[in-house]
Every structure is written in C-alpha cells, then in structure tokens.
Design an enzyme around this catalytic site. Structure first.
Site, PDB file in Angstrom:
ATOM      1  N   GLY A  16     -76.071  -1.757 -73.347  1.00 29.05           N
ATOM      2  CA  GLY A  16     -75.707  -2.567 -72.195  1.00 29.05           C
ATOM      3  C   GLY A  16     -76.126  -4.009 -72.386  1.00 29.05           C
ATOM      4  N   GLY A  76     -81.900  -3.317 -67.641  1.00 29.23           N
ATOM      5  CA  GLY A  76     -82.952  -2.345 -67.385  1.00 29.23           C
ATOM      6  C   GLY A  76     -82.994  -1.195 -68.363  1.00 29.23           C
ATOM      7  CB  THR A 132     -87.132  -1.668 -71.790  1.00 27.93           C
ATOM      8  OG1 THR A 132     -86.485  -2.256 -72.918  1.00 27.93           O
ATOM      9  CG2 THR A 132     -88.551  -1.299 -72.165  1.00 27.93           C
ATOM     10  CD  GLU A 187     -67.160 -31.953 -57.083  1.00 25.36           C
ATOM     11  OE1 GLU A 187     -66.871 -30.754 -56.847  1.00 25.36           O
ATOM     12  OE2 GLU A 187     -67.370 -32.373 -58.231  1.00 25.36           O
ATOM     13  CG  HIS A 230     -62.672 -29.237 -58.031  1.00 27.69           C
ATOM     14  ND1 HIS A 230     -61.849 -28.742 -59.010  1.00 27.69           N
ATOM     15  CD2 HIS A 230     -63.485 -30.142 -58.644  1.00 27.69           C
ATOM     16  CE1 HIS A 230     -62.143 -29.314 -60.164  1.00 27.69           C
ATOM     17  NE2 HIS A 230     -63.135 -30.173 -59.963  1.00 27.69           N
TER      18      HIS A 230
END
Length: 663
Positions: free
Chosen positions: A252, A257, A259, A473, A476
């Site tokens: 993965g 996670g 370990t 901006e 956008h």
C-alpha cells in the site's frame, strides 16, 4: 503564482495530477528502545581505578610532608655524623633519640655551623643520619660521656607506605593487563556478533497495539484477523489438513498503516513479535545478511508461535538480475530468506509479515505460494475510514463543541492515516499557541490549509499586482461556479500562502475513484480561468499561470495517452506502465509508438487545451460584471467564502451551473 488548490490527493492510478501537497507518510511503527549504555560497567571500573590512584598519591605526599615536618623543625641543625661524634667526645651532647636511620637530640651548649649554601646557623637542636651499618663504638662512647639516649621503632606509616609503594605498581600493571584482555575479548565478541539478528523483540505479555488502535483499513484488518486465529488456535485448522500461511505481504502507499497493522496482529495474538527492517540485514561484510536471516528465524522458531515482521522488504527482496549493478551480498541474503521461508516445519506456528510500497519490484520467487501466500492491500481510506481515524487520534485531544469531524473527514479525500495524525497534531499545536482550552473547528481548518497549501506569507504587493491576483483568482472561482461537474468552491483568497500568491479552494463532497470526460474537461476550463481572466479584464497576461499550465498539460496528455479520450487516436493507450503505489515509471523510458503518432498526440493535447482556454474566455466575457464584483470583493476583504460568492452570483444575475449534488 500558484492560483488554485484542490482538496484532492491521488486516490488511484487513474487520478489526474493535482496540486494538493502530497504528504509523506509513515507506517506507524513504534519501536521500543530500552537499556542503558553498553560500556557503563567498564566506565565505572576505570573511574574507580583513577580515584584510587589519586587518593594513594595524595596520601603519599601527605605522609612525606608530615614526616619531614615531624622529624625536623625550622631551628634544628642538620649536622654530619662526624660533627655529632665530635660533640659527644667534647661532652656537649645532652640527649639523643634514634629512630631507624634518623637521630635527633639536644646539645648542652649552642654551636654554629655552616650549611651547604654557605649560610651560618646557630642552635642547640640537631639532626643527623646514622651510618648505614651503624657504629658499634657509639653506644660505649655515649655511656662513657653520660649522654641520655633512647631508640624508637620505625614508623608504622612508613611501613604501610613502603608496602603500598612496592605493591601499587604491580596492582596497576595487573589492572592494565586485565583491561586490555577484556577489551580484546569484547572486540572479538563484536566481530562474531555481526551475524546476530538485530531484531526488536516485543514479548507476548507486552502488547502495545491492538486492532482497536487501527482504523480506516477495515478490509486489511479483516484479512489479518484470520492470521490471528491461525496463531491462537493452529490446531483448529491443522485437524482438517490445512496449513498455516507462511507469509503475509502488506502492500500500500506510504502512511496507510502497514507497520501498525503488523503490530496489531502481534498484540491481538499475544505472541512474541520480532521486528526488523530490510536494510538492517545487509552489511559491508559478505555473508552477514544471510547469517542474520538464519539467526532471526532460529529465534522465532524457538519462541513459536511467533511473528516475524520485515519492514521495507524491498530493500533486500528486489528482483534478482534486474540491474547491471548486482549486489552479491543482497542476493545471498535474499536466497537465505527464500530458504528459511520454504524450510518451515508445518507444525511450527511462525508467520512472516512483510511491508512494502513497491510490490512490483519484489523477486518472483518471494511471492510464490508457500512463501508469501497472501497479499493484503492497505489502501487510502474513504471518508468513513478517515472519520474513524480522526476519532482515534482525537481521543486524547480536548475538542470544542463546534468541531465537526464528519466535515473534516469529507474535506480530506486521499489523506492516509499519517496525514490525518499530522493534521490533528497541527491543530492541537495551533490551539496551544493561541492559549485555547480546547481545539476548535477553525484550528482544524487553518491547519488543513497550512498542510495542503502552505503557511501565510507576509508579502507586501503593489496595487497592480494585487489587481492581477484578484482577477486571476476570481477567474478560477467564476469558471468553477459557471460549469457543471466541478467541485464546490469553498474559499478564494489573495493572501500569499506557501509558493502561491493566491488560492482558490475546491472541496469535493465525496471521494472519487473514477473520472468522466466531462469532469476532466471542466477541470481544464477551471484551471485556465485565471489566465483567461487576465486577458479579458486586464488586457495582458502574466507569469502567474505557470502552475496552471503545467497541470492542464498533464491532464490533457493523460486524457489522450492513458484514457483514450481522443477521437483521432481512439481507444489505445500510449502511456508507460507505472508503479500503482509509488507513482513512478517502471518502464525503461523507450516509447512504443512512432514519431508520427507522437506528433498526433501533441496535436490532440494542443487541441484540447485550446478548446478549454477558449471556453474559459467565453464564460468570463459573458459574465464580466460578475468577474469585476468578485475581484473587487477580493481586493476589499482579501478572502471570500462560498456564501459571499453565491450572494455575488445572485446580485449580478449569474446562474450557478453546478447541479445540486455538487453544492
């Protein structure tokens, strides 16, 4: 100028590139290191010897000075033996005391002598040193002249001092030889300990992690619950002829996670857990890695049922012969690992867990049945998984009443457990800096902005730059509001953050695992909205769209080469094979198509980008009034949220084209 930020991480290999900051994760491995310094005993011995030597030298000096001060006084005359003998014959000696070779006494009348320095001294107290073998006639002479004489025994302190002076060198020599031999034996032990395993051992009576501490990877957890049953009740499966799995490979992306899952298996099964990194097997000396593998498996067999966990196994298990720079030591270690995994007694309950984020690079012999029988994938969690992870990490964090963990979980698609743990930690640190009693929703939102976009930068910009950034901006945001299949715009700001001078944030309502062509085309139009706004409102373009152009080019090229969204090229893939977890190319870099096809690909990419830019210019020209209002509001407030944007749209008569499911 990075003009856009999307709350989106890479969810699968088919995700389009985004500009969300990618957070490097960890596997949640918590190592326990115990024990003091290895050389504490040796250091104590050396310190003790030094202290004893210093005390003895000090005692010796003290005795020398005190003895000399006791035997002679400042007014005592130091006379030769001949002078003393002459004074006895002259009947001028009153008394004398003999002690070893020294003698002191008193004269009846003072005399004057000249010392070796030529000085003249007068007195009636004297000191002299006897002849080495004594004078047999002296006693008779003293009796004849009626001189009081006596003798004292030798001083005990001198006797002890003589013994110490004679014995101390031997003690020091013997101690030095002892230290040399001890260091030599220790070095010899260190040489022979090269082949010993350096695995961290967690005993069965000290489980530190259980499945309660793991969330967001329910599928992987369910697969590992069966492994726990194998270790707890192996006879349940062996009675029907079943064999315990030899190995389980956890794969993965970083930070999901892997370990942590391995440690949870050890905690649930209550068995000894031997943890070791793949890189710890390989040393400079040839054969050390293979020896450590043997020692590790021997320890696990003696403690069976037990678990061996090898983290980052790709460091030692890479495919043999895949590189011209062969490493004999690494291949010997891999060969020994293959032999050990294939040589298990089926009655021994020893399970090997391994974790990697590069499964495609592992040796095929390592992945065959009988070695790593099972492959458990720890994928990025969905929003329900992220919510469960948030609940785990906020168990010890005081939260305000306004904290909505569901909204935080939905606003963090693509994040893994390590990212969420970092988010909670950043929010707690921010609340502490503000002297708050609990962590608020604002702390989480600002921490999320800091992680994804970057911290605010106190830049001082002139009016011309602020005007360009505001329209950029605004372009956008407006192109996102005027199109369907675009994630909701949550905030627009012209406050510099990280490497961006302005940011437009889009927060998806849910995780995405598949993308339609309409969605990708809308992404292109929105990304080019900033450059289009500059052309429409200002009349000239700037360098602020550099990141936008990179992202647009990447998406358009993937539409053509990976996803077959070009009519001219059809449903043919022209992309290189990539690692699904690392996101890097696994091919050699050579193209499997002609130069003519490459030219067609470039033409199609150019066509798609030109169409998207034309669409953005058309939308903004049609709604120029709304664009001006958004830019003006940004200049006034610096930050405009979704509610304010919707009010501007209503006031200017613009229609939010996004369907209700995207609002």
């Amino acid at each position: 100028m990075d003009a856009q930020a999307i709350y989106m991480y890479q969810n699968n290999p088919n995700d389009p590139p985004t500009r969300g900051s990618q957070r490097p994760g960890n596997s949640g491995n918590n190592g326990n290191n115990s024990g003091g310094p290895k050389d504490s005993g040796m250091s104590l011995l050396i310190r003790s010897i030094i202290i004893i030597v210093v005390l003895l030298v000090g005692w010796y000096l003290f005795e020398v000075f005190t003895q000399s001060s006791n035997t002679t006084t400042p007014n005592t005359l130091e006379i030769p033996y001949s002078t003393f003998y002459q004074q006895v014959e002259d009947n001028n000696v009153q008394s004398v005391v003999f002690q070893s070779q020294d003698a002191t006494g008193t004269l009846k009348s003072s005399i004057t002598i000249h010392d070796v320095n030529g000085d003249t001294k007068t007195g009636d107290q004297f000191h002299f040193t006897q002849l080495p073998n004594g004078d047999p006639a002296l006693t008779a002479l003293l009796i004849q002249k009626q001189v009081d004489f006596s003798a004292k025994p030798a001083s005990d302190s001198n006797l002890v001092l003589n013994i110490i002076i004679n014995v101390l060198p031997w003690i020091l020599i013997i101690g030095f030889i002892f230290l040399v031999f001890r260091n030599a034996s220790r070095s010899q032990q260190n040489i022979f300990s090269f082949g010993k395993s350096k695995a961290k051992v967690i005993l069965e009576d000290r489980p530190t992690t259980t499945f309660v501490d793991v969330a967001g990877v329910d599928e992987a957890k369910n697969d590992l619950i069966e492994v726990v049953e194998f270790l707890k009740t192996p006879q349940k499966f062996q009675r029907l002829g079943g064999k315990i799995p030899r190995g389980v490979l956890l794969v993965g992306p970083p930070g999901t996670g892997k370990t942590l899952l391995a440690r949870a298996v050890a905690g649930e099964a209550s068995v000894p857990f031997f943890s070791m990194s793949g890189s710890e097997f390989v040393e400079v000396l040839v054969g050390v890695g293979a020896s450590r593998v043997r020692d590790l498996f021997d320890q696990a067999k003696k403690a069976a049922p037990s678990i061996i966990f090898i983290d980052e196994i790709d460091a030692v298990g890479r495919q043999r012969g895949s590189s011209i720079n062969s490493n004999d030591e690494r291949e010997q270690t891999l060969n020994q690992l293959l032999v050990e995994m294939d040589g298990f007694d089926t009655r021994q309950a020893v399970v090997v867990l391994a974790a990697t984020n590069r499964p495609d690079g592992l040796d095929k012999a390592l992945l065959r049945p009988g070695r790593f029988d099972r492959r458990v994938t720890a994928e990025r969690p969905d929003w329900n998984g992220r919510l469960a992870i948030l609940k785990i990490h906020t168990r010890t964090v005081p939260l305000s009443n306004d904290v909505d963990l569901i909204s935080i979980a939905r606003a963090t698609p693509g994040m893994v457990g390590a990212d969420i743990a970092n988010l909670v930690n950043e929010a707690a640190l921010l609340a502490a800096r503000r002297n708050l009693d609990s962590v608020s929703q604002v702390c989480f939102e600002e921490s999320l902005d800091k992680i994804l976009i970057g911290a605010e930068r106190p830049l001082i910009l002139n009016d011309a730059d602020l005007n360009v950034i505001a329209y950029h901006e605004g372009g956008h945001a407006l192109t996102g509001l005027l199109q369907e299949y675009v994630d909701p715009v949550t905030k627009v700001t012209i406050v510099p953050r990280g490497q961006a001078l302005g940011v437009t944030q889009y927060t998806p309502l849910d995780d995405r695992y598949n993308y339609s062509q309409d969605y990708l085309e809308a992404q292109l139009v929105t990304a080019l909205g900033g450059r289009a706004a500059e052309e429409v409102a200002i009349g000239h373009i700037t360098t602020g769209a550099e990141n936008d152009l990179q992202r647009v080019t990447a998406i358009a090229r993937q539409m053509v080469t990976r996803w077959g969204m070009s009519e001219r090229l059809g449903t043919i893939s022209f992309s290189e094979r990539e690692d699904p977890f690392a996101g890097t190319s696994l091919a050699t870099g050579s193209r499997e198509y002609s130069e003519k096809t490459a030219a067609v690909i470039d033409e199609e990419v150019n066509r798609i980008v030109r169409w998207a830019y034309s669409r953005a210019v058309s939308l903004l020209s049609e709604h120029r009034v709304t664009l001006d209002r958004v830019a003006k509001s940004l200049r006034l407030h610096e930050t405009v949220d979704a509610k304010q944007l919707r009010e501007i749209m209503v006031e200017t008569g613009a229609i939010d084209a996004a369907p209700s499911s995207y609002r």
